[in-house]
Design an enzyme around this catalytic site. Structure first.
Site, PDB file in Angstrom:
ATOM      1  N   LYS A 182     -28.972   6.817 -58.191  1.00 36.62           N
ATOM      2  CA  LYS A 182     -30.109   7.467 -58.850  1.00 36.62           C
ATOM      3  C   LYS A 182     -31.356   7.404 -57.976  1.00 36.62           C
ATOM      4  O   LYS A 182     -31.674   6.367 -57.406  1.00 36.62           O
ATOM      5  CB  LYS A 182     -30.405   6.798 -60.194  1.00 36.62           C
ATOM      6  CG  LYS A 182     -29.270   6.947 -61.199  1.00 36.62           C
ATOM      7  CD  LYS A 182     -29.574   6.239 -62.503  1.00 36.62           C
ATOM      8  CE  LYS A 182     -28.426   6.408 -63.480  1.00 36.62           C
ATOM      9  NZ  LYS A 182     -28.698   5.686 -64.739  1.00 36.62           N
ATOM     10  N   TYR A 214     -35.036  11.883 -62.606  1.00 33.00           N
ATOM     11  CA  TYR A 214     -34.153  11.268 -61.628  1.00 33.00           C
ATOM     12  C   TYR A 214     -32.990  12.177 -61.280  1.00 33.00           C
ATOM     13  O   TYR A 214     -32.484  12.915 -62.102  1.00 33.00           O
ATOM     14  CB  TYR A 214     -33.692   9.874 -62.039  1.00 33.00           C
ATOM     15  CG  TYR A 214     -32.908   9.759 -63.322  1.00 33.00           C
ATOM     16  CD1 TYR A 214     -31.517   9.715 -63.302  1.00 33.00           C
ATOM     17  CD2 TYR A 214     -33.553   9.656 -64.543  1.00 33.00           C
ATOM     18  CE1 TYR A 214     -30.794   9.581 -64.467  1.00 33.00           C
ATOM     19  CE2 TYR A 214     -32.842   9.515 -65.708  1.00 33.00           C
ATOM     20  CZ  TYR A 214     -31.460   9.485 -65.669  1.00 33.00           C
ATOM     21  OH  TYR A 214     -30.746   9.357 -66.835  1.00 33.00           O
ATOM     22  N   ASP A 256     -28.302   1.433 -76.985  1.00 32.90           N
ATOM     23  CA  ASP A 256     -28.834   0.305 -76.224  1.00 32.90           C
ATOM     24  C   ASP A 256     -28.868  -0.978 -77.054  1.00 32.90           C
ATOM     25  O   ASP A 256     -28.726  -2.071 -76.522  1.00 32.90           O
ATOM     26  CB  ASP A 256     -30.210   0.641 -75.670  1.00 32.90           C
ATOM     27  CG  ASP A 256     -30.149   1.703 -74.577  1.00 32.90           C
ATOM     28  OD1 ASP A 256     -29.035   2.026 -74.108  1.00 32.90           O
ATOM     29  OD2 ASP A 256     -31.213   2.214 -74.192  1.00 32.90           O
ATOM     30  N   HIS A 293     -28.128   0.900 -68.034  1.00 28.60           N
ATOM     31  CA  HIS A 293     -27.018   1.838 -68.021  1.00 28.60           C
ATOM     32  C   HIS A 293     -26.317   1.896 -66.669  1.00 28.60           C
ATOM     33  O   HIS A 293     -26.948   1.747 -65.633  1.00 28.60           O
ATOM     34  CB  HIS A 293     -27.521   3.249 -68.345  1.00 28.60           C
ATOM     35  CG  HIS A 293     -28.206   3.335 -69.668  1.00 28.60           C
ATOM     36  ND1 HIS A 293     -29.221   4.226 -69.910  1.00 28.60           N
ATOM     37  CD2 HIS A 293     -28.037   2.635 -70.825  1.00 28.60           C
ATOM     38  CE1 HIS A 293     -29.645   4.090 -71.158  1.00 28.60           C
ATOM     39  NE2 HIS A 293     -28.944   3.128 -71.733  1.00 28.60           N
TER      40      HIS A 293
END
Length: 190
Positions: free
Chosen positions: A70, A130, A169, A61
């Site tokens: 991140k 995250y 995905d 992603h």
């Protein structure tokens, strides 16, 4: 806190100092001052958390328009985390690196803006936390196929068994046809 280089420029492993005794342990996992001193972003705007079962693969992603840096940690369980450099002006463009993150260590992975990110769960389940440097931007959300032949990521499938993907995905695009972030404009110096 230790900042450790990785095979990809600007992707870093972070190992906080852990203080332990017979009662357990303590670690400062984020300090704006420390991050700034290390040359990392000191401000994050969103925290995300996912719980996934063994074999769940999330990614690869990234966001256009409002890219996210991140700071990733496996709070419980064990994951194999992957970063792919999408910065066309980088010497690492199109390269990837994988990292084991586990509850057994207090370790974070810093993945800056301009990278795709994904992970697969190697333990029975994993709770992944995250922080992001930008808010979620659905209109800019993109996904590259986890099994893209050009990237040829060496996922540890022998440790997983069956892979489980979301519909999003499964519909990821190939690296060669991906809508990639623009090359940053050069800053004019007069």
């Amino acid at each position: 806190m230790q900042l450790i280089d990785t095979p990809l420029n600007d992707v870093k492993r972070l190992l906080p100092d852990v203080y332990g005794d017979e009662r357990g342990w303590f670690a400062e996992t984020f300090s704006q001052r420390t991050f700034t001193q290390l040359g990392l972003p000191g401000q994050f705007v969103q925290d995300n958390q996912s719980l996934s079962l063994k074999g769940v693969l999330r990614g690869l992603h990234y966001q256009l328009g409002r890219p996210q840096g991140k700071l990733v940690r496996a709070f419980t369980g064990h994951i194999w985390d992957v970063a792919v450099d999408l910065r066309r002006d980088s010497t690492d463009f199109g390269k990837w690196a994988g990292f084991h993150l586990s509850e057994d260590t207090v370790e974070y992975l810093w993945i800056p803006e301009g990278f795709a990110h994904g992970f697969v769960v190697l333990s029975e389940s994993a709770n992944v936390l995250y922080k992001t440097t930008n808010f979620y931007f659905p209109e800019g959300e993109r996904c590259i196929r986890w099994d893209d032949p050009t990237l040829a990521i060496e996922w540890p499938l022998d440790l997983v068994g069956k892979i489980s993907l979301s519909g999003k995905d499964q519909r990821g695009t190939s690296f060669l046809h991906a809508d990639l972030p623009p090359v940053p404009e050069a800053v004019s110096r007069r």
